[in-house]
Design a protein around this motif. Structure first.
Motif, PDB file in Angstrom:
ATOM      1  N   GLY A  79       0.796  -1.071   0.026  1.00  0.00           N
ATOM      2  CA  GLY A  79       0.066  -0.117   0.159  1.00  0.00           C
ATOM      3  C   GLY A  79       0.901   1.283  -0.131  1.00  0.00           C
ATOM      4  O   GLY A  79       0.278   2.388  -0.253  1.00  0.00           O
ATOM      5  N   MET A  80       2.167   1.129   0.238  1.00  0.00           N
ATOM      6  CA  MET A  80       2.761   2.382   0.547  1.00  0.00           C
ATOM      7  C   MET A  80       3.978   2.415  -0.368  1.00  0.00           C
ATOM      8  O   MET A  80       4.628   3.432  -0.902  1.00  0.00           O
ATOM      9  CB  MET A  80       3.351   2.522   1.861  1.00  0.00           C
ATOM     10  CG  MET A  80       2.026   2.880   2.671  1.00  0.00           C
ATOM     11  SD  MET A  80       2.538   3.668   4.255  1.00  0.00           S
ATOM     12  CE  MET A  80       1.695   5.318   4.343  1.00  0.00           C
ATOM     13  N   LEU A  81       4.739   1.219  -0.469  1.00  0.00           N
ATOM     14  CA  LEU A  81       5.993   1.333  -1.339  1.00  0.00           C
ATOM     15  C   LEU A  81       6.050   1.569  -2.733  1.00  0.00           C
ATOM     16  O   LEU A  81       6.878   2.494  -3.124  1.00  0.00           O
ATOM     17  CB  LEU A  81       6.656  -0.281  -1.236  1.00  0.00           C
ATOM     18  CG  LEU A  81       8.247  -0.158  -1.313  1.00  0.00           C
ATOM     19  CD1 LEU A  81       8.944   0.654  -0.247  1.00  0.00           C
ATOM     20  CD2 LEU A  81       8.666  -1.735  -1.294  1.00  0.00           C
ATOM     21  N   PRO A  82       4.922   1.205  -3.537  1.00  0.00           N
ATOM     22  CA  PRO A  82       4.896   1.909  -4.724  1.00  0.00           C
ATOM     23  C   PRO A  82       4.900   3.349  -4.928  1.00  0.00           C
ATOM     24  O   PRO A  82       5.418   3.893  -5.641  1.00  0.00           O
ATOM     25  CB  PRO A  82       3.697   1.143  -5.549  1.00  0.00           C
ATOM     26  CG  PRO A  82       3.428  -0.119  -4.738  1.00  0.00           C
ATOM     27  CD  PRO A  82       3.808   0.225  -3.093  1.00  0.00           C
ATOM     28  N   GLN A  83       4.127   4.022  -3.961  1.00  0.00           N
ATOM     29  CA  GLN A  83       4.208   5.371  -3.922  1.00  0.00           C
ATOM     30  C   GLN A  83       5.550   6.057  -3.536  1.00  0.00           C
ATOM     31  O   GLN A  83       5.504   7.215  -4.277  1.00  0.00           O
ATOM     32  CB  GLN A  83       3.172   5.875  -2.630  1.00  0.00           C
ATOM     33  CG  GLN A  83       3.052   7.403  -2.475  1.00  0.00           C
ATOM     34  CD  GLN A  83       2.199   7.916  -1.709  1.00  0.00           C
ATOM     35  OE1 GLN A  83       1.219   6.973  -0.830  1.00  0.00           O
ATOM     36  NE2 GLN A  83       1.849   9.095  -1.198  1.00  0.00           N
ATOM     37  N   ALA A 134      -4.744  -4.407  -5.530  1.00  0.00           N
ATOM     38  CA  ALA A 134      -5.668  -3.107  -5.184  1.00  0.00           C
ATOM     39  C   ALA A 134      -4.807  -2.110  -4.420  1.00  0.00           C
ATOM     40  O   ALA A 134      -4.885  -0.936  -5.058  1.00  0.00           O
ATOM     41  CB  ALA A 134      -6.946  -3.331  -4.440  1.00  0.00           C
ATOM     42  N   LEU A 135      -4.041  -2.381  -3.307  1.00  0.00           N
ATOM     43  CA  LEU A 135      -3.265  -1.471  -2.668  1.00  0.00           C
ATOM     44  C   LEU A 135      -2.158  -0.968  -3.384  1.00  0.00           C
ATOM     45  O   LEU A 135      -2.051   0.151  -3.522  1.00  0.00           O
ATOM     46  CB  LEU A 135      -3.178  -2.034  -1.400  1.00  0.00           C
ATOM     47  CG  LEU A 135      -4.017  -2.672  -0.428  1.00  0.00           C
ATOM     48  CD1 LEU A 135      -3.302  -3.366   0.739  1.00  0.00           C
ATOM     49  CD2 LEU A 135      -4.878  -1.297   0.055  1.00  0.00           C
ATOM     50  N   ALA A 136      -1.699  -1.781  -4.102  1.00  0.00           N
ATOM     51  CA  ALA A 136      -0.576  -1.468  -4.761  1.00  0.00           C
ATOM     52  C   ALA A 136      -0.945  -0.496  -6.238  1.00  0.00           C
ATOM     53  O   ALA A 136      -0.227   0.638  -6.232  1.00  0.00           O
ATOM     54  CB  ALA A 136       0.196  -2.729  -5.622  1.00  0.00           C
ATOM     55  N   VAL A 137      -2.126  -0.777  -6.866  1.00  0.00           N
ATOM     56  CA  VAL A 137      -2.348   0.213  -7.624  1.00  0.00           C
ATOM     57  C   VAL A 137      -2.852   1.728  -7.233  1.00  0.00           C
ATOM     58  O   VAL A 137      -2.412   2.682  -7.702  1.00  0.00           O
ATOM     59  CB  VAL A 137      -3.559  -0.185  -8.543  1.00  0.00           C
ATOM     60  CG1 VAL A 137      -4.340   0.834  -9.473  1.00  0.00           C
ATOM     61  CG2 VAL A 137      -3.235  -1.393  -9.464  1.00  0.00           C
ATOM     62  N   THR A 140       0.380   3.339  -6.236  1.00  0.00           N
ATOM     63  CA  THR A 140       1.263   3.993  -7.501  1.00  0.00           C
ATOM     64  C   THR A 140       0.852   5.310  -8.012  1.00  0.00           C
ATOM     65  O   THR A 140       1.641   6.213  -8.084  1.00  0.00           O
ATOM     66  CB  THR A 140       1.176   2.958  -8.750  1.00  0.00           C
ATOM     67  OG1 THR A 140       1.650   1.783  -8.402  1.00  0.00           O
ATOM     68  CG2 THR A 140       1.984   3.699  -9.965  1.00  0.00           C
ATOM     69  N   PHE A 141      -0.538   5.497  -8.083  1.00  0.00           N
ATOM     70  CA  PHE A 141      -1.006   6.833  -8.608  1.00  0.00           C
ATOM     71  C   PHE A 141      -1.121   7.701  -7.559  1.00  0.00           C
ATOM     72  O   PHE A 141      -1.127   8.949  -7.733  1.00  0.00           O
ATOM     73  CB  PHE A 141      -2.304   6.565  -9.155  1.00  0.00           C
ATOM     74  CG  PHE A 141      -2.272   5.694 -10.578  1.00  0.00           C
ATOM     75  CD1 PHE A 141      -1.841   6.536 -11.888  1.00  0.00           C
ATOM     76  CD2 PHE A 141      -2.444   4.352 -10.539  1.00  0.00           C
ATOM     77  CE1 PHE A 141      -1.744   5.864 -13.036  1.00  0.00           C
ATOM     78  CE2 PHE A 141      -2.143   3.823 -11.732  1.00  0.00           C
ATOM     79  CZ  PHE A 141      -1.892   4.517 -13.194  1.00  0.00           C
ATOM     80  N   ALA A 142      -1.171   7.304  -6.263  1.00  0.00           N
ATOM     81  CA  ALA A 142      -0.999   8.469  -5.065  1.00  0.00           C
ATOM     82  C   ALA A 142       0.420   8.891  -5.084  1.00  0.00           C
ATOM     83  O   ALA A 142       0.395  10.132  -4.456  1.00  0.00           O
ATOM     84  CB  ALA A 142      -1.175   7.591  -3.865  1.00  0.00           C
ATOM     85  N   GLY A 143       1.292   8.320  -5.633  1.00  0.00           N
ATOM     86  CA  GLY A 143       2.686   8.824  -5.795  1.00  0.00           C
ATOM     87  C   GLY A 143       2.726  10.107  -6.916  1.00  0.00           C
ATOM     88  O   GLY A 143       3.659  10.876  -6.847  1.00  0.00           O
ATOM     89  N   ILE A 144       1.968  10.076  -7.752  1.00  0.00           N
ATOM     90  CA  ILE A 144       1.528  11.205  -8.585  1.00  0.00           C
ATOM     91  C   ILE A 144       0.660  12.275  -8.335  1.00  0.00           C
ATOM     92  O   ILE A 144       1.042  13.382  -8.115  1.00  0.00           O
ATOM     93  CB  ILE A 144       0.928  10.758  -9.924  1.00  0.00           C
ATOM     94  CG1 ILE A 144       1.778   9.762 -10.794  1.00  0.00           C
ATOM     95  CG2 ILE A 144       0.654  11.825 -10.984  1.00  0.00           C
ATOM     96  CD1 ILE A 144       1.317   9.045 -11.703  1.00  0.00           C
TER      97      ILE A 144
END
Length: 432
Positions: A79-83, A134-137, A140-144
């Motif tokens: 839930g957080m690493l992709p961000q 779902a958490l990873a997706v 990812t876009f929360a990082g944007i």
């Protein structure tokens, strides 16, 4: 505004100057800024409600289903690493492109991806990997989205009103944290986790529609005539943080607080189920007390924030209080004492985070804010999974109570080190 000292006042030979105060994006006498802020906050609140419903429901679902600290650890990592990774790019994009369009694009993509995942689960694919996906997706876009939101706020809010608006925004978010657990419990108990995903899709689309109504002043970069270079922008952001010790120390303090308070706060539901019982109302009450504390902190900053002369002292004091209260969480044997201490931690964390964000928004130059808040997003996104990688597995071997005590003592010791280090005091003295 932040009161900056001259170099001769606080700098020793060889040190770097503090960043100059950022220029205001909009004048306070502009009649449109209140309307824009109201529409913006309304849209973000609606979208946030859906996100919180997902957050609480997933956490409860995994806690009740597995009672495993390792599973909770994986949910935080996904839930957080992709961000954290995407924020490296998101911060640069926020300084190079229309921040409003970035937010709209990220929210819309999250909605589409969440809808697809909900339909997948509805078809019978309900393994843990689906939830992790779902958490990873979303991450990812929360990082944007996240650095663009943080950098856009100073564009639509007068500089003199930043801390008040940040306090109001934090209060709204905390109010949603009071509403979201009850609503999430009702939806989860009467339907399932798929229904929560559908609600999140609807709220995201409402948020996008309202954001389309917000007028954002065009950001003019000081290097507008230079050839565009993505990696040049990224390197400039790194150099900026490296050369401004005050900003660097503030981000370090934020990271340590997230590391030592963030993950243990996620383990409190595990402590509740193991020590006080598995009833859903106890899990809900735990979230409500934390949210009430954050609401109280946000309201305090909205009311008295503009009158606080030395906000960096508030940041340090709030960190110290959070460490002491977290230690108390681990020592408490009464459920209601545990709840009250959680309320206190929520309050102190909000006082610290709201003050720190306002200082950065007022201090960092507008054309650098996307990159700086991109790195802030990395700090926040990496600190939580890293903390859960340590605390999550330990929670399967040791009592959560002992981990809370260790986290609180370590945070208190870190504050003592900051106060004792001359270089830290010199750097932080440039911020008020």
């Amino acid at each position: 505004m932040v009161l900056m000292h001259t170099d001769e006042d606080v700098l020793s030979p060889g040190s770097t100057p503090a960043p100059a105060p950022a220029a205001a994006g909009v004048a306070e006498d502009d009649p449109r800024w209140k309307r824009n802020v109201a529409v913006f906050l309304t849209g973000q609140t609606v979208s946030l409600l859906g996100s919180m419903l997902v957050q609480f429901t997933v956490m409860w679902h995994l806690t009740i289903l597995t009672q495993s600290g390792s599973v909770l650890m994986l949910s935080i990592v996904f839930g957080m690493l992709p961000q954290a990774f995407v924020s490296i790019f998101g911060g640069v994009w926020a300084d190079r492109h229309d921040r409003r369009l970035l937010i709209i694009g990220a929210d819309t993509t999250i909605a589409v991806a969440t809808l697809a995942l909900a339909l997948l689960m509805l078809s019978g694919v309900d393994d843990l990997w689906v939830i992790y996906a779902a958490l990873a997706v979303r991450s990812t876009f929360a990082g944007i989205q996240t650095p663009a939101v943080s950098a856009m706020v100073p564009q639509i809010v007068p500089a003199t009103q930043l801390i008040r608006i940040n306090g109001i925004n934090q209060s709204i978010q905390s109010g949603m944290m009071l509403l979201a657990p009850a609503l999430a419990a009702a939806i989860y108990a009467n339907f399932d986790i798929v229904a929560v995903f559908f609600v999140d899709v609807a709220t995201a689309l409402v948020g996008v529609g309202l954001l389309l109504l917000v007028r954002v002043p065009r950001l003019v970069r000081s290097d507008a005539g230079a050839p565009p270079s993505y990696f040049g922008d990224l390197a400039a952001g790194v150099r900026y943080i490296r050369s401004h010790s005050a900003v660097r120390w503030l981000m370090t303090m934020f990271a340590v607080t997230m590391l030592l308070i963030g993950a243990p706060s996620y383990l409190t539901p595990l402590m509740v189920t193991r020590t006080f019982g598995e009833e859903v109302w106890k899990l809900t009450a735990n979230e409500l007390f934390w949210a009430s504390g954050m609401l109280a902190g946000g309201l305090l900053m909205a009311v008295i924030g503009p009158r606080i002369r030395n906000r960096i002292a508030l940041v340090v004091g709030a960190m110290l209080a959070a460490g002491v209260l977290t230690t108390g969480l681990g020592l408490s044997t009464s459920l209601w004492v545990f709840f009250v201490l959680g309320l206190g931690v929520g309050t102190t964390f909000t006082l610290m985070s709201t003050s720190a964000m306002s200082i950065l928004q007022e201090t960092v130059e507008p054309e650098m804010q996307g990159r700086v808040f991109g790195f802030v997003g990395i700090v926040m996104s990496v600190s939580m999974p890293l903390s859960m990688v340590v605390f999550g597995p330990l929670a399967d071997t040791y009592a959560v109570e002992s981990l809370l005590v260790v986290a609180g003592v370590l945070l208190t010791a870190f504050v003592a080190v900051v106060l004792a280090a001359p270089s830290a005091r010199r750097s932080l003295s440039r911020l008020t």
